[in-house]
Design a protein around this motif. Structure first.
Motif, mmCIF file in Angstrom:
data_model
loop_
_atom_site.group_PDB
_atom_site.id
_atom_site.type_symbol
_atom_site.label_atom_id
_atom_site.label_comp_id
_atom_site.label_asym_id
_atom_site.label_seq_id
_atom_site.Cartn_x
_atom_site.Cartn_y
_atom_site.Cartn_z
ATOM 1 N N SER A 1 27.220 96.857 -33.395
ATOM 2 C CA SER A 1 25.754 96.565 -33.689
ATOM 3 C C SER A 1 25.461 95.071 -33.335
ATOM 4 O O SER A 1 26.177 94.057 -33.200
ATOM 5 N N ARG B 1 19.912 101.063 -28.200
ATOM 6 C CA ARG B 1 19.605 100.496 -29.499
ATOM 7 C C ARG B 1 18.371 99.861 -29.432
ATOM 8 O O ARG B 1 17.950 99.362 -28.990
ATOM 9 N N THR C 1 26.762 89.785 -33.079
ATOM 10 C CA THR C 1 27.164 91.239 -33.040
ATOM 11 C C THR C 1 27.964 91.126 -34.132
ATOM 12 O O THR C 1 28.744 90.355 -34.751
ATOM 13 N N THR D 1 21.846 92.210 -33.555
ATOM 14 C CA THR D 1 20.759 91.615 -34.332
ATOM 15 C C THR D 1 20.292 90.608 -33.445
ATOM 16 O O THR D 1 20.690 90.156 -32.418
ATOM 17 N N TYR E 1 19.653 92.277 -26.522
ATOM 18 C CA TYR E 1 19.273 91.409 -27.560
ATOM 19 C C TYR E 1 19.437 89.908 -27.134
ATOM 20 O O TYR E 1 20.351 89.429 -26.392
ATOM 21 N N GLU F 1 25.060 102.266 -24.137
ATOM 22 C CA GLU F 1 25.434 102.086 -25.234
ATOM 23 C C GLU F 1 24.290 100.768 -25.588
ATOM 24 O O GLU F 1 23.877 100.482 -26.824
#
Length: 69
Positions: A21, A69, A36, A23, A31, A65
């Motif tokens: 994931s 997100r 991560t 941020t 991003y 992927e």
């Protein structure tokens, strides 16, 4: 991978990861900044500079992927 956006500055250093994931500020499904967790680092790239690529693509499908997100 090809990504085009006025938000990406030529010469900017970018790290590519799969899984996990992320941020940070989201720009077109990618991003900027942040961090991560549980992701695998694939490579570093420089925006605006072409490269040799990876034969056969990236296992697991890098683009879906990141863009989902």
């Amino acid at each position: 991978m090809v990504f085009s956006s006025s938000a990406v500055t030529s010469g900017a250093e970018c790290a590519m990861h799969i899984g996990g994931s992320a941020t940070g500020a989201q720009i077109g499904g990618l991003y900027d900044g942040g961090s991560t967790s549980g992701a695998t680092h694939v490579t570093d790239v420089t925006a605006g500079v072409g490269g040799g690529g990876m034969p056969g693509g990236v296992p697991g499908g890098l683009i879906p992927e990141l863009l989902d997100r």
